[in-house]
Design a protein around this motif. Structure first.
Motif, PDB file in Angstrom:
ATOM      1  N   LEU A  19       0.830  -1.199   0.000  1.00 37.11           N
ATOM      2  CA  LEU A  19       0.000   0.000   0.000  1.00 37.11           C
ATOM      3  C   LEU A  19       0.867   1.252   0.000  1.00 37.11           C
ATOM      4  O   LEU A  19       1.885   1.313   0.664  1.00 37.11           O
ATOM      5  CB  LEU A  19      -0.895   0.016   1.243  1.00 37.11           C
ATOM      6  CG  LEU A  19      -1.927  -1.088   1.353  1.00 37.11           C
ATOM      7  CD1 LEU A  19      -2.615  -1.016   2.710  1.00 37.11           C
ATOM      8  CD2 LEU A  19      -2.947  -0.987   0.243  1.00 37.11           C
ATOM      9  N   GLU A  20       0.414   2.249  -0.746  1.00 36.57           N
ATOM     10  CA  GLU A  20       1.108   3.524  -0.744  1.00 36.57           C
ATOM     11  C   GLU A  20       0.742   4.292   0.520  1.00 36.57           C
ATOM     12  O   GLU A  20      -0.419   4.344   0.901  1.00 36.57           O
ATOM     13  CB  GLU A  20       0.718   4.339  -1.972  1.00 36.57           C
ATOM     14  CG  GLU A  20       1.199   3.750  -3.281  1.00 36.57           C
ATOM     15  CD  GLU A  20       0.771   4.611  -4.447  1.00 36.57           C
ATOM     16  OE1 GLU A  20       1.634   5.310  -4.987  1.00 36.57           O
ATOM     17  OE2 GLU A  20      -0.426   4.583  -4.783  1.00 36.57           O
ATOM     18  N   ASP A  21       1.748   4.889   1.150  1.00 36.70           N
ATOM     19  CA  ASP A  21       1.511   5.679   2.351  1.00 36.70           C
ATOM     20  C   ASP A  21       0.847   6.998   1.983  1.00 36.70           C
ATOM     21  O   ASP A  21       0.716   7.338   0.808  1.00 36.70           O
ATOM     22  CB  ASP A  21       2.831   5.930   3.075  1.00 36.70           C
ATOM     23  CG  ASP A  21       3.433   4.640   3.623  1.00 36.70           C
ATOM     24  OD1 ASP A  21       2.683   3.680   3.852  1.00 36.70           O
ATOM     25  OD2 ASP A  21       4.657   4.602   3.813  1.00 36.70           O
ATOM     26  N   MET A  46      -2.391  25.054  13.498  1.00 36.16           N
ATOM     27  CA  MET A  46      -2.243  23.732  12.875  1.00 36.16           C
ATOM     28  C   MET A  46      -2.624  23.735  11.396  1.00 36.16           C
ATOM     29  O   MET A  46      -2.238  22.836  10.652  1.00 36.16           O
ATOM     30  CB  MET A  46      -3.083  22.698  13.618  1.00 36.16           C
ATOM     31  CG  MET A  46      -2.616  22.415  15.027  1.00 36.16           C
ATOM     32  SD  MET A  46      -0.919  21.803  15.089  1.00 36.16           S
ATOM     33  CE  MET A  46      -1.111  20.220  14.315  1.00 36.16           C
ATOM     34  N   VAL A  47      -3.379  24.739  10.960  1.00 32.70           N
ATOM     35  CA  VAL A  47      -3.790  24.812   9.552  1.00 32.70           C
ATOM     36  C   VAL A  47      -2.543  25.009   8.693  1.00 32.70           C
ATOM     37  O   VAL A  47      -1.723  25.878   8.958  1.00 32.70           O
ATOM     38  CB  VAL A  47      -4.816  25.948   9.321  1.00 32.70           C
ATOM     39  CG1 VAL A  47      -5.117  26.113   7.836  1.00 32.70           C
ATOM     40  CG2 VAL A  47      -6.089  25.663  10.109  1.00 32.70           C
ATOM     41  N   GLY A  48      -2.397  24.154   7.688  1.00 31.65           N
ATOM     42  CA  GLY A  48      -1.221  24.171   6.817  1.00 31.65           C
ATOM     43  C   GLY A  48      -0.143  23.192   7.242  1.00 31.65           C
ATOM     44  O   GLY A  48       0.801  22.944   6.494  1.00 31.65           O
ATOM     45  N   SER A  49      -0.256  22.624   8.426  1.00 32.70           N
ATOM     46  CA  SER A  49       0.753  21.659   8.885  1.00 32.70           C
ATOM     47  C   SER A  49       0.570  20.323   8.172  1.00 32.70           C
ATOM     48  O   SER A  49      -0.479  20.033   7.612  1.00 32.70           O
ATOM     49  CB  SER A  49       0.676  21.485  10.402  1.00 32.70           C
ATOM     50  OG  SER A  49      -0.570  20.926  10.770  1.00 32.70           O
ATOM     51  N   GLU A  50       1.628  19.508   8.181  1.00 33.31           N
ATOM     52  CA  GLU A  50       1.618  18.237   7.451  1.00 33.31           C
ATOM     53  C   GLU A  50       2.050  17.079   8.336  1.00 33.31           C
ATOM     54  O   GLU A  50       2.767  17.257   9.318  1.00 33.31           O
ATOM     55  CB  GLU A  50       2.542  18.329   6.237  1.00 33.31           C
ATOM     56  CG  GLU A  50       2.087  19.355   5.218  1.00 33.31           C
ATOM     57  CD  GLU A  50       2.999  19.407   3.990  1.00 33.31           C
ATOM     58  OE1 GLU A  50       4.147  18.927   4.052  1.00 33.31           O
ATOM     59  OE2 GLU A  50       2.549  19.949   2.967  1.00 33.31           O
ATOM     60  N   PHE A  51       1.605  15.891   7.940  1.00 34.11           N
ATOM     61  CA  PHE A  51       2.002  14.655   8.599  1.00 34.11           C
ATOM     62  C   PHE A  51       1.925  13.527   7.582  1.00 34.11           C
ATOM     63  O   PHE A  51       1.343  13.692   6.507  1.00 34.11           O
ATOM     64  CB  PHE A  51       1.128  14.360   9.826  1.00 34.11           C
ATOM     65  CG  PHE A  51      -0.329  14.145   9.514  1.00 34.11           C
ATOM     66  CD1 PHE A  51      -0.846  12.869   9.333  1.00 34.11           C
ATOM     67  CD2 PHE A  51      -1.198  15.223   9.397  1.00 34.11           C
ATOM     68  CE1 PHE A  51      -2.187  12.669   9.044  1.00 34.11           C
ATOM     69  CE2 PHE A  51      -2.547  15.040   9.119  1.00 34.11           C
ATOM     70  CZ  PHE A  51      -3.037  13.766   8.940  1.00 34.11           C
ATOM     71  N   THR A  52       2.534  12.406   7.908  1.00 35.89           N
ATOM     72  CA  THR A  52       2.462  11.230   7.041  1.00 35.89           C
ATOM     73  C   THR A  52       1.796  10.090   7.802  1.00 35.89           C
ATOM     74  O   THR A  52       1.749  10.085   9.036  1.00 35.89           O
ATOM     75  CB  THR A  52       3.860  10.773   6.569  1.00 35.89           C
ATOM     76  OG1 THR A  52       4.648  10.443   7.712  1.00 35.89           O
ATOM     77  CG2 THR A  52       4.538  11.856   5.748  1.00 35.89           C
ATOM     78  N   VAL A  53       1.274   9.140   7.029  1.00 29.80           N
ATOM     79  CA  VAL A  53       0.626   7.958   7.601  1.00 29.80           C
ATOM     80  C   VAL A  53       1.214   6.723   6.935  1.00 29.80           C
ATOM     81  O   VAL A  53       1.205   6.612   5.711  1.00 29.80           O
ATOM     82  CB  VAL A  53      -0.905   7.971   7.371  1.00 29.80           C
ATOM     83  CG1 VAL A  53      -1.554   6.740   7.999  1.00 29.80           C
ATOM     84  CG2 VAL A  53      -1.522   9.249   7.893  1.00 29.80           C
ATOM     85  N   ASP A  54       1.728   5.820   7.735  1.00 34.79           N
ATOM     86  CA  ASP A  54       2.190   4.523   7.247  1.00 34.79           C
ATOM     87  C   ASP A  54       0.952   3.633   7.167  1.00 34.79           C
ATOM     88  O   ASP A  54       0.382   3.263   8.196  1.00 34.79           O
ATOM     89  CB  ASP A  54       3.216   3.941   8.216  1.00 34.79           C
ATOM     90  CG  ASP A  54       3.765   2.597   7.780  1.00 34.79           C
ATOM     91  OD1 ASP A  54       3.036   1.822   7.112  1.00 34.79           O
ATOM     92  OD2 ASP A  54       4.922   2.309   8.111  1.00 34.79           O
ATOM     93  N   ARG A  55       0.525   3.302   5.962  1.00 39.01           N
ATOM     94  CA  ARG A  55      -0.724   2.550   5.803  1.00 39.01           C
ATOM     95  C   ARG A  55      -0.621   1.104   6.271  1.00 39.01           C
ATOM     96  O   ARG A  55      -1.643   0.464   6.521  1.00 39.01           O
ATOM     97  CB  ARG A  55      -1.197   2.587   4.351  1.00 39.01           C
ATOM     98  CG  ARG A  55      -1.838   3.924   4.013  1.00 39.01           C
ATOM     99  CD  ARG A  55      -2.347   3.981   2.607  1.00 39.01           C
ATOM    100  NE  ARG A  55      -3.479   3.102   2.396  1.00 39.01           N
ATOM    101  CZ  ARG A  55      -3.926   2.769   1.192  1.00 39.01           C
ATOM    102  NH1 ARG A  55      -3.333   3.240   0.107  1.00 39.01           N
ATOM    103  NH2 ARG A  55      -4.957   1.971   1.055  1.00 39.01           N
TER     104      ARG A  55
END
Length: 130
Positions: A19-21, A46-55
């Motif tokens: 799966l693509e993260d 927090m608006v404009g902030s980013e995060f990643t998710v390992d699926r």
């Protein structure tokens, strides 16, 4: 029979790890006020902030996190028909927290809407595969 079961498990685990993260950006954030009203000024930074998710694990890294003491549990990996769903529940002698992430994987667009709740803090935005 054992060979069929082993092959099926191998194919399913390959699917999960292939799966693509997600890379996600917050476009709206607010808290629920004492009277149930929407309070935006507290989380405006927090608006404009980013995060990643390992699926494959549901782990969020970046401006928003869902794992401090316990690990996320994936309820649905997402598909063309279902949203990706992960939940983390933390409880100890002092406090308890619930984190829920839903990414609308079934949307036929590169930008997948998400909602993340951290107790009564609510974040909206979009995620893309990377």
């Amino acid at each position: 029979m054992r060979m069929i079961l082993t092959t099926t498990l191998l194919l399913l685990s390959t699917y999960v790890f292939a799966l693509e993260d997600y890379k996600c950006k917050v476009t709206s954030a607010f808290q629920v006020g004492t009277n149930g009203q929407r309070v935006e000024n507290v989380l405006a930074s927090m608006v404009g902030s980013e995060f990643t998710v390992d699926r494959s694990t549901g782990l969020m890294v970046g401006s928003l996190k869902n794992s401090y003491v316990t690990s996320p549990k994936i309820l649905d990996f997402g598909s063309s028909e279902n949203a990706f769903k992960a939940i983390t529940v933390m409880k100890n002698d002092l406090t308890s927290n619930v984190y829920v992430l839903v990414v609308e994987e079934y949307i036929e667009d590169a930008n997948k809407p998400f909602v993340f709740t951290n107790n009564s803090d609510i974040y909206y935005g979009t995620c893309t595969h990377f």
